[in-house]
Design an enzyme around this catalytic site. Structure first.
Site, PDB file in Angstrom:
ATOM      1  N   TRP A   1       2.524   5.927  27.832  1.00  0.00           N
ATOM      2  CA  TRP A   1       1.656   5.139  28.145  1.00  0.00           C
ATOM      3  C   TRP A   1       1.109   4.211  26.928  1.00  0.00           C
ATOM      4  CZ3 TRP A   1      -3.951   8.101  28.067  1.00  0.00           C
ATOM      5  CH2 TRP A   1      -4.871   7.322  28.622  1.00  0.00           C
ATOM      6  N   HIS A   2       1.454   3.211  26.954  1.00  0.00           N
ATOM      7  CA  HIS A   2       1.266   2.119  25.931  1.00  0.00           C
ATOM      8  C   HIS A   2       0.812   0.589  26.056  1.00  0.00           C
ATOM      9  CE1 HIS A   2       5.003   0.379  26.922  1.00  0.00           C
ATOM     10  NE2 HIS A   2       4.857  -0.547  25.933  1.00  0.00           N
ATOM     11  N   ARG A   3       1.195   0.375  27.465  1.00  0.00           N
ATOM     12  CA  ARG A   3       1.002  -1.098  27.780  1.00  0.00           C
ATOM     13  C   ARG A   3      -0.657  -1.435  27.338  1.00  0.00           C
ATOM     14  NH1 ARG A   3       4.576  -4.641  29.845  1.00  0.00           N
ATOM     15  NH2 ARG A   3       6.027  -3.062  29.874  1.00  0.00           N
TER      16      ARG A   3
END
Length: 354
Positions: free
Chosen positions: A202-204
Site C-alpha cells: 500500500w503506497h500509491r
C-alpha cells in the site's frame, strides 16, 4: 554505441536489471540514479540483490513535491547528458524520473527509448499517467509489453518505432525466482506458512494522500480475519501517523520494506495479494496468486479480463468482500506478458538503429 540509462525507483531497478545485463554485452552503458527512492531499503538492496552495476551518477534528488522533484531531475539530468553525449537515453515506466529523463533528452535532441511504453489507466489525475503519456510522445523507440499497449499508442497516432517485445518483468522474475527460493529466509524469519497468509502492499499517492481513502483502507486492513503481512512503505507510515490512524489488527504483521528476493518469496507463497502497486499486480499474475487491487483502474487490464485480478477501489467493504470471494483457476488463465526474452529483443532493436 553509448546508452545512458536513467532509473530512480524500485520498479525501475527490477526492470533495468535484465536489460542492463544484455545491453552491456553490446554497448557502453552509463547508469544514472536520480535518487527518487534513496534509502537503503528502497534502493541499495535492489542494486545488491539484482547485481545491477553501481550508478555512474547519483543525483540525490530525494523526496519532494512532484513539480519540484521533476524540475530538479530535469536540470541535473541535462547536465549529465551534455557531459556524456550519449547516442540514446533509455527510460523505464512512469515515474517522475522517467519523465525528467525523457524531457531532458528530447530537448537536447537525443533519441529516447521507453521501456514499458503504451500503458494507460485513462486517469489523468494520476501523476504516473501524465508521466507515461508525455514520455511516449517524445520517445523514438517504444518498447511495449503487450498488444494492448501497442493499440493504446495507435489510438494516439503513435505507430513509428513501436515494438511489442514482451514484458521485462517476466525476464526479471524468471532470472530471480530460483535465487529467491534458495537464498530468502523471510518465511522462516516471520514464521509464515506457505499459502497461509495474505500479502498486502500500500503506497500509491491516491491512496495515501487522500484522507478518506487512507482511512478506508486502514479500516479494511484492521478488519481482515486472516494473517496478513504488510511491508509498510515509508510514505504510508508517515501519512498514517499524520492522520492519527493505527493499524492494530492482531492478524496484521507490519514489516519494514523488504528486498526484491524476499518480496518474491512473500508473493509466491501468499494465498492472496492485496495491493495498489502496478508491478505487484503483474508479479501476482505471473506467480499465479489471486490479486485484489485497491485502485479504481489498472494499466494491466489483461489481469482483470482473465479473472486473476479484481479492482475494488478504496472502499473497505468492497476490499473485504473481494478478499473473501476471489477464486482463480489459473489453468484457465492465458500467459500474456511474453516469454522472458524481452530484454534480448529490446537490445537487438536498439543496436540496429546505428
Amino acid at each position: 554505441m553509448k546508452v545512458l540509462t536513467i532509473i530512480g525507483a524500485r520498479p525501475q531497478f527490477i526492470k533495468a536489471a535484465p536489460v542492463s545485463r544484455e545491453l552491456r554485452r553490446h554497448a557502453h552503458e552509463v547508469l544514472v540514479h536520480s535518487g527518487q527512492h534513496y534509502d537503503a531499503a528502497m534502493s541499495d538492496v535492489f542494486f545488491e540483490e539484482l547485481e545491477i552495476p553501481r550508478p555512474d551518477y547519483h543525483l540525490g534528488i530525494g523526496s519532494k513535491s512532484h513539480g519540484e522533484q521533476t524540475g530538479e531531475m530535469l536540470a541535473r539530468v541535462e547536465r549529465v547528458l551534455i557531459e556524456e553525449k550519449p547516442d540514446w537515453v533509455m527510460v523505464y515506466g512512469d515515474t517522475n524520473t522517467t519523465l525528467a529523463g525523457a524531457l531532458a533528452a528530447a530537448k537536447l535532441d537525443i533519441p529516447v527509448a521507453h521501456v514499458e511504453a503504451g500503458l494507460r489507466s485513462f486517469n489523468r489525475k494520476m501523476p504516473e499517467e501524465i508521466n507515461r503519456v508525455l514520455t511516449d510522445h517524445v520517445s523514438r523507440l517504444l518498447f511495449c509489453p503487450t498488444d494492448t499497449a501497442v493499440s493504446h499508442l495507435q489510438r494516439e497516432g503513435i505507430t513509428a518505432g513501436v515494438y511489442q517485445v514482451g514484458d521485462v518483468m517476466v525476464d526479471a522474475l524468471l532470472h530471480n525466482r530460483q535465487l529467491a527460493q534458495q537464498s530468502s529466509r523471510v518465511l522462516d524469519q516471520f514464521n509464515l506458512v506457505p499459502k497461509g497468509y495474505i500479502l498486502a502492499t500500500w503506497h500509491r499517492a491516491e491512496n495515501t494522500d487522500d484522507p478518506a481513502r487512507l482511512a478506508s483502507i486502514a479500516a479494511a486492513l484492521n478488519a481482515l480475519q486472516q494473517p496478513t503481512v504488510l511491508p509498510l512503505h515509508p510514505r504510508t507510515r508517515q501519512r498514517l501517523e499524520q492522520a492519527s490512524l493505527k493499524l492494530d489488527n492482531p492478524q496484521l504483521h507490519l514489516l519494514t520494506p523488504v528486498g526484491y528476493l524476499d518480496m518474491l518469496q512473500l508473493e509466491a507463497n501468499a494465498s492472496l495479494i492485496l495491493t495498489d502497486s502496478g508491478g505487484v499486480q503483474k508479479e501476482a499474475f505471473l506467480l499465479q496468486v489471486p490479486c485484489v487491487t485497491m485502485r479504481d483502474e489498472t494499466e494491466w487490464t489483461e489481469t482483470v479480463e482473465q479473472g486473476a485480478n479484481r479492482l475494488v477501489g478504496a472502499d473497505s467493504q468492497a476490499i473485504l468482500q473481494a478478499v473473501e470471494e476471489i477464486n482463480v483457476d489459473f489453468n484457465r488463465v492465458q500467459p500474456v506478458f511474453g516469454d522472458g526474452r524481452a530484454s534480448k529483443r529490446i537490445i537487438e532493436t536498439l543496436t540496429q538503429q546505428i
